[in-house]
Structure formats: structure tokens, C-alpha cells
Scaffold this active site. Structure first.
Site, PDB file in Angstrom:
ATOM      1  N   ARG A 228      -5.573  11.744  -0.488  1.00 28.90           N
ATOM      2  CA  ARG A 228      -5.670  11.821  -1.959  1.00 28.90           C
ATOM      3  C   ARG A 228      -6.956  12.504  -2.346  1.00 28.90           C
ATOM      4  NH1 ARG A 228      -2.748   6.294  -3.178  1.00 28.90           N
ATOM      5  NH2 ARG A 228      -0.727   7.289  -2.957  1.00 28.90           N
TER       6      ARG A 228
ATOM      7  N   ASP B 110       0.869  -1.169   0.000  1.00 23.17           N
ATOM      8  CA  ASP B 110       0.000   0.000   0.000  1.00 23.17           C
ATOM      9  C   ASP B 110       0.907   1.220   0.000  1.00 23.17           C
ATOM     10  OD1 ASP B 110      -3.092   0.743   0.792  1.00 23.17           O
ATOM     11  OD2 ASP B 110      -1.624   2.265   1.357  1.00 23.17           O
TER      12      ASP B 110
ATOM     13  N   SER C 205      -1.479   4.926  -6.101  1.00 24.32           N
ATOM     14  CA  SER C 205      -1.588   3.647  -5.402  1.00 24.32           C
ATOM     15  C   SER C 205      -0.487   2.654  -5.786  1.00 24.32           C
ATOM     16  CB  SER C 205      -2.947   3.049  -5.733  1.00 24.32           C
ATOM     17  OG  SER C 205      -2.961   1.675  -5.495  1.00 24.32           O
TER      18      SER C 205
END
Ligand code: MIC
Ligand code: SF4
Length: 754
Positions: free
Chosen positions: A447, A159, A642
Site C-alpha cells: 500500500r 486483515d 484495510s
């Protein structure tokens, strides 16, 4: 913390003095913190180490994976031929919980909807010796910070916000699933030796200014590509004025700079956090080795000598910031927001305010927000907008409930969601705005790409600290500056908020919640991993075919993407998260958010075989059915965001041979390499403009593919004319083997078969 975990930390620390001394010797100078941690994890100890140039082989202490990326990582790991993971590893169920009604309902629904996937993750974890955190236990980064992070460690996580752990003085790095597979399979983890950016923090954080503002300010300075292949190392007396969890907010969001990771030096705030999270023994050990968990003192005195770049931030004069919309580096101080709203025509009415997420849900964050809520309530105000709160973990959730903070947020209209990603990743059943309706939301997340939170490309998301977002919820206006302006109170008076204040750690200690954790059995070899062959959510993987030894000749151009093309554009999340374990199904989202450079349309392209336009994945499938591979062209910082390797695997699955761009984001470039797709960059960025809609693309000289050697590309235009230019690649000798074998996994599997 188990005895084995403590022993591992002790052993690692015991290596530091010698390794650090060795690093000083090899460079002939004092060393920085990042260099110390790297030195302690090099395997072998002596290998070339040129910043920005060599590839380093490192031995991480641990691997963490979240449910949306773990599925693909573990499906790959099952093909690696191992019986057990080689390093401590955990899986965290957080991304798949949809936010709709509040924690309790949402969690029950998730358990039902995702039953099959959770069952797979639970059984595959048991089978291979992996710790399993159940849905509702918390968001990966918060759980890692509370349980596994420690100063001086190196961990990788599937991640991009894994760097959250840098708040506790470690190198915590986001990677694609295939990188995690390497490490779980007992191989070193490979990374380009990062350059080092030193961020000198002077002064002291106070008043309205929060840790979040440090990173928002830095984003404005460095931009979303400014950290690529760099480690951001904070230093200076200002670091001490930031709590451990505040530091974690800053390093978490360093992902938005594209940085490899970010790190703070060990200090008493970290020690306090370790003690508060029941890791006294780790705090004692860290104190013992403290000099190795900070840069050498000479570094701070003369930083320009040691860092490739030095940035100064004076915390005492730093103002709260808001960034957005659509990109996290569009930063301005809150005092300039009114002007921006007027000049840019941003809708001033805020429709929803959201706080929490892995970035900002510490005890301190919630406490400061609750302080604002308390003041509002005393003045008779309630939130003017829906106000959604996402706690980061069960531990935080239980603690803020016990201490009444949750009640204070609910008393002014707050809705508490599950301890999971929810709206941060588009898992939000938002009912108040229609698709296509321009509207403003404010969040304390990290984000704000188009469509990110609610799937609506016309939502404008602005990011700020949780306390600023909370104050804005009471004003309902984006142009409101809570640090300077008053709000009308129901009694006809005026409310001026006092600057938020709250303790960084719970005075009565944390409520420990461990019911969400399932440790692996000592021997998992008899556990049956459940994958239903008829499933539409999980699909066992077939190895990709090896390279056939030929150049790529006149392959159709699938898409020329214009402007920002993040992994959210290539493989969006939201409703698609459902298919993260099923490669063929998820590939139906491929490039659905990308903007076609020729038509300006999103997600559609021309089929060069028929001349007709269609969804990009359909056109790719048509090429695949015709036995053709294809090429994609992109712009700058392609693949930003991502770590999801689906953004590389779907293209590979549907026939991508090469992706040619102006520049790549780090994790995505590696993901392409891992899956056997050639990532190329234009030597002359202007060559991007030569690419035309009906082009066929040849990639030449592949038999001679070698590190640092440019690759020739030829465009054959519709009128028969041609353009030739050079491209660069960053493949090492080993990575070229991945390309030849068809994927990195094919190489590992072949090795394990021997
Ligand atoms: C994100 O914040 O974009 C995610 C969702 O956490 C991703 C991981 C994913 O796509 O599963 C990330 O940051 O890597
Ligand atoms: Fe989850 Fe959002 Fe954090 Fe990613 S950034 S891990 S989606 S909370």
C-alpha cells in the site's frame, strides 16, 4: 502440525469428490477452482448460488487475527455468550511493533509499550481456546502460510491481506472483526457470491521480472476497484513458473484490487513449499486430491465460458514495474519511470528504500535482493539511501541469518527491523524527513496511500519488487532503470547489475522457530481475561442501541468526502494503532484524513449547529451530545484498503446513521452493516453533486426496508429547497435484522441468550 489439524484436512479432502461432482451437476458444466473450494465449504450444501447476486453461507476451516484488529474482534466475541471458539483460531502480534532502531531494541520497546494489550490478547486467547503467536514471531500472513495454509482450504482473517494464502491454493479472505466473531461463535460466514476473473498466465517469469510485477501489471489493468466482489483465479502454464511464495505475493496484493480473494491452482511448487515447511503429510494428501485442487481441464481450454472476465498476461514479455505515488494502481514499466519523473516532477532522489513486509519477504525475495547486494559490494558500492529490511517471520529471519543473506544485506548498509509490520503501517519513527516535506521513498510493500508509511502526507511512496527496490537503493534515483543502465563504480568503472537469481527454498531447509507460539490450554474456563477499567488502551464494549423504528429525518450532514477515502483516511493507523482496543479514544482520529468536498481541507468540517469549523470527530461529538445522529457522503470505492472495523465502529459510536456513497469497497461495506450503519449507494452517481454543505439529510421508508428495494433519500438545503433521489443497498433479509437490532452482535447475543 497437530494430529487434529491433519485429520481436519483429511476430512475436508474426503468431501471434495462428492461436492465437486454436485457443483458440476448443478451448473451443468465443468467448474473452476474457486467454485470447487466454495462447493466444499457450503453450509448447507444446497443454497442459491448466483454469481454477483446471492449471498453464500460458508463454513471456514480456520480464523486468523492480527493484534490491531483482534482486540476489537475479541472484545466483541466476549459479548457473544460462547465459552470457546468453534473453529481453530490464532492471534498474531505483529502490527504494534514500532520500527526505530532495529529488531532487538524495537521488540523490547514494543513489549514494554504494549504490555497491557499483549497481556489482554494472551489471556483472552487462553480463555477461549485460541492459539497465540507472540510479538516478534512474525507477520500474520507469513506465519499462516508457513503453518496453517493448505490447498483447497477456506480461511478468513481480520486483515485485508489474508489472501496471501491463495499462493498455496486456498481461498483466504480478509474480513472485519465482526465476521470473525460469527465464525468463532459457530455460525456460517456470509459473503456475496463472487464473480470470477480468470487471469491467464502464459510464458515464463525470468530475469528481473518478479511475481510482484504480475500483480502491479494487473493493478494497472483492473485498478483499485476492479476486483470488488470478484475472485481472481490464475491459470495457464505460466503459473508453474512462479514459486509458491511468489504466488503468495500476487494473491496478497490482490487485496489492492479490492478482490474478495485470489487463488492459484495446486502444483509442484506448492508441493515443494509444503514439504519444506514440514508438512509432508499435507503434500501427500494434496497430491492424492490434486484434480480437485485445480480447475477442470475444460476451463483452461475455453476460459471465456467459465469466467466472467478473462485477462491475458504474457510473463515472458512482462517488464518490472513501479507503481505510485499515493495509489497502487498508478502502474508503469520501469523503462517509463524516467519519463514519469520528468513529466510529474516527482523528487528523483530516493530518501529511503524498504524491503520485506508480509507481501515480499520470502527466502526467494531476500535471496534475490541479496544477490544484487553481493554484486554491489563486489563493485565497492554501498546503499546510497537508508535501506530497511523487514523479514516476515522468525522462521525466515533465522534461515536467512544462517545462510548469510542477512549479512550480505547488512554489509551494504541494510538495517534489519523486527519481524513485524513496522513502517508498512506507519509504525516508523522516521527521523530523516520533516512533516510536509515532499520526498520519495521506494518499498516492496503493498500500500502507498498518503501518509501510510511515515504519517507524512507529502511523502511519495513507490512500490516495486524487492530486487528492484534494492537496486534503486544503490542508485539513489527513482529514474534509474537497473535492467538497462549502469552505475558509476568507485574505481571509475561502471557497474551493470546482472539479473537477480536465487533459490526459491533454502537448500539446507528452513530453521524452524516455534518458540513464539503458545497453544491454548485444553480447558481455559478458569483463565481471567485482563482488562483494567482505567486503561486508556482497552475498553469493554457496550452494545449499540437498537434502531428506534423511525425514519432518519433531517439529520445533519457530518461530512461530504471528496475523492479517495480509504480506511486510512477514515481511521488512520500509525500512532493511532495504540488505541485499537479503545473505541472512544480511537474515535478521536475519525475522518482525520478525509478531504472535505466543500473546502478541500483535510479532516475538518462545518458544525451545522454553530456554523463553526472543527475537527470532524469533534463536530460528530457535538451532534452526539445534542442527541443527533448524522450522515456521511462519500465518493467511489469508499472504504478501500484495510479490514479495520474501527472505520465503521467509530462512526457508529459517534452517531452515524447512514453512509451514502458512489460505491463501496467490500470489507468496509460489510463492516458498516455489521455495526448497524446503513450503507447506501447513489442510484445515479451524479446525485453526489446535489449534496450541499449545510444540508440536512432524511432517509425515508425504513419500516419497509427490504432486500433489493431502493431507499429514498431527501436533502433539505439551507434555503429550504429539497432534492429527492433513490439510493440502493445490498442488505439481505438477515442483514436488515442487524440494522434493526443495532448491530450484528446484538443479534448473536440475543440468539445465544435464548
Ligand atoms: C493494512 O495493511 O492496512 C493493515 C494494517 O494490515 C490492515 C489491518 C488493520 O488496519 O489493522 C489490513 O490490511 O486489513
Ligand atoms: Fe502488516 Fe503491511 Fe502486511 Fe498489513 S500489509 S499485514 S501492515 S506488513
Amino acid at each position: 502440525m497437530t494430529e487434529a489439524e491433519l485429520t481436519a484436512i483429511r476430512n475436508l479432502y474426503a468431501r471434495f469428490p462428492e461436492r465437486v461432482a454436485h457443483a458440476r451437476e448443478r451448473f451443468g458444466r465443468p467448474v473452476t477452482l474457486a467454485e470447487k473450494i466454495i462447493a466444499a465449504h457450503l453450509t448447507p450444501v444446497d443454497q442459491p448460488w448466483e454469481r454477483g447476486d446471492s449471498y453464500l453461507d460458508l463454513a471456514p476451516d480456520r480464523v486468523a487475527m492480527q493484534d490491531a484488529t483482534a482486540q476489537m474482534a475479541l472484545l466483541q466475541f466476549m459479548n457473544a455468550g460462547r465459552d470457546k471458539v468453534a473453529v481453530p483460531t490464532t492471534v498474531h502480534c505483529d502490527h504494534l511493533v514500532r520500527a526505530q532502531n532495529g529488531a532487538k531494541d524495537d521488540l523490547l520497546r514494543a513489549l514494554d509499550e504494549n504490555h497491557e494489550v499483549y497481556e489482554f490478547l494472551a489471556t483472552v486467547s487462553q480463555r477461549y481456546g485460541i492459539g497465540f503467536w507472540k510479538p516478534g514471531a512474525g507477520i500474520i500472513h507469513q506465519v499462516v502460510l508457513e503453518n496453517y495454509a493448505f490447498p483447497g482450504a477456506l480461511i478468513i482473517g481480520t486483515d485485508s491481506h489474508t489472501p496471501n494464502g491463495g499462493g498455496l491454493g486456498m481461498l483466504a479472505i480478509g474480513v472485519g472483526g465482526a465476521d470473525a466473531v460469527d465464525v468463532m461463535a459457530g455460525m456460517p460466514w456470509e459473503v456475496k457470491a463472487p464473480k470470477l476473473v480468470g487471469v491467464h498466465l502464459t510464458g515464463e517469469l525470468r530475469g528481473w521480472t518478479a511475481p510482484k510485477d504480475v500483480i502491479l501489471k494487473l493493478l494497472g489493468i483492473l485498478t483499485v476497484a476492479g476486483g470488488t466482489n470478484k475472485i481472481i483465479e490464475y491459470f495457464g502454464e505460466g503459473t508453474r513458473s512462479i514459486s509458491c511464495t511468489g504466488k503468495a505475493t500476487i494473491t496478497n496484493m490482490g487485496a489492492e484490487l479490492g478482490a474478495t480473494t485470489s487463488v492459484f491452482p495446486y502444483d509442484e511448487r506448492m508441493e515443494a513449499y509444503l514439504r519444506a515447511t514440514r508438512r509432508e503429510a499435507v503434500a501427500d494428501l494434496a497430491n492424492q486430491y490434486a484434480e480437485h485442487l485445480r480447475a477442470d481441464p475444460e476451463v483452461e481450454r475455453d476460459p471465456e465460458r467459465y469466467y466472467d472476465e478473462v485477462i491475458e498476461i504474457d510473463l515472458s514479455t512482462l517488464e518490472p514495474h513501479l507503481v505510485g505515488p499515493h495509489t497502487p494502481d498508478l502502474a508503469r514499466p520501469i523503462s517509463k519511470m524516467k519519463e514519469a519523473v520528468a513529466a510529474e516532477g516527482y523528487p528523483d532522489d530516493i530518501r529511503v528504500a524498504l524491503i520485506g513486509s508480509c507481501t515480499n519477504s520470502s527466502y526467494e525475495d531476500i535471496g534475490r535482493s541479496a544477490h544484487i547486494a553481493r554484486q554491489a559490494k563486489a563493485a565497492g558500492l554501498t546503499a546510497k539511501t537508508p535501506f530497511l529490511v523487514t523479514p516476515g517471520s522468525d522462521q525466515i529471519d533465522a534461515t536467512i541469518r544462517r545462510d548469510g543473506l542477512m549479512d550480505e544485506l547488512q554489509a551494504v548498509g541494510g538495517t534489519v527491523l523486527a519481524n513485524a509490520c513496522g513502517p508498512c503501517i506507519g509504525q516508523w519513527r522516521r527521523l530523516d524527513a520533516k512533516e510536509g516535506e515532499q520526498n520519495t521513498i521506494v518499498t516492496s510493500y503493498n500500500r502507498n496511500f498518503r501518509g501510510r508509511n511515515d504519517g507524512n502526507k507529502t511523502t511519495l511512496a513507490f512500490i516495486g519488487s524487492p530486487e528492484i527496490v534494492t537496486a534503486l537503493a544503490f542508485a539513489g534515483k527513482l529514474s534509474f532503470d537497473p535492467t538497462r543502465e549502469a552505475l558509476p563504480a568507485p574505481d571509475g568503472g561502471q557497474v551493470v547489475f546482472e539479473a537477480p537469481e536465487a533459490p526459491e527454498l533454502p537448500p539446507q531447509g528452513f530453521v524452524f522457530e516455534e518458540s513464539g507460539f503458545v497453544p491454548p490450554p485444553a480447558d481455559g474456563s478458569q483463565v481471567v481475561v485482563k482488562v483494567d477499567p482505567a486503561s486508556d488502551r482497552l475498553q469493554l464494549l457496550e452494545p449499540f442501541p437498537p434502531w428506534d423504528g423511525n425514519d432518519f429525518i433531517e439529520l445533519p450532514l457530518l461530512l461530504k468526502a471528496k475523492g479517495k477515502c480509504t480506511t486510512d483516511h477514515i481511521s488512520p493507523a500509525g500512532k493511532w494503532l495504540k488505541y485499537r482496543g479503545h473505541l472512544d479514544n480511537i474515535s478521536n482520529n475519525m475522518f482525520s484524513g478525509a478531504v472535505n468536498a466543500f473546502t478541500g481541507e483535510t479532516g475538518r468540517t462545518k458544525n451545522l449547529l454553530t456554523g463553526e469549523y472543527g475537527a470532524v470527530h469533534e463536530v460528530a461529538r457535538a451532534y452526539k451530545a445534542a442527541g443527533k445522529r448524522w450522515v456521511v457522503v462519500g465518493d467511489s470505492n469508499y472504504g478501500e484498503g484495510s479490514s479495520r472495523e474501527h472505520a465503521a465502529m467509530s462512526p457508529r459510536h459517534l452517531g452515524a446513521a447512514a453512509v451514502i456513497v458512489r460505491s463501496f469497497a467490500r470489507i468496509h461495506e460489510t463492516n458498516l452493516k455489521k455495526q448497524g450503519v446503513l450503507p447506501l449507494t447513489f442510484v445515479d452517481p451524479a446525485d453526489y453533486d446535489k449534496v450541499q454543505e449545510d444540508d440536512r439529510v432524511s432517509v425515508l421508508g425504513l419500516a419497509g426496508l427490504a432486500p433489493d428495494k431502493p431507499v429514498e433519500v431527501e436533502l433539505v438545503h439551507a434555503d429550504g429547497t429539497r432534492d429527492r433521489f433513490e439510493t440502493r443497498h445490498t442488505l439481505s433479509a438477515e442483514q436488515i435484522e442487524w440494522f434493526r437490532a443495532g448491530s450484528a452482535l446484538n443479534c448473536i447475543a440475543a440468539r445465544n441468550r435464548k
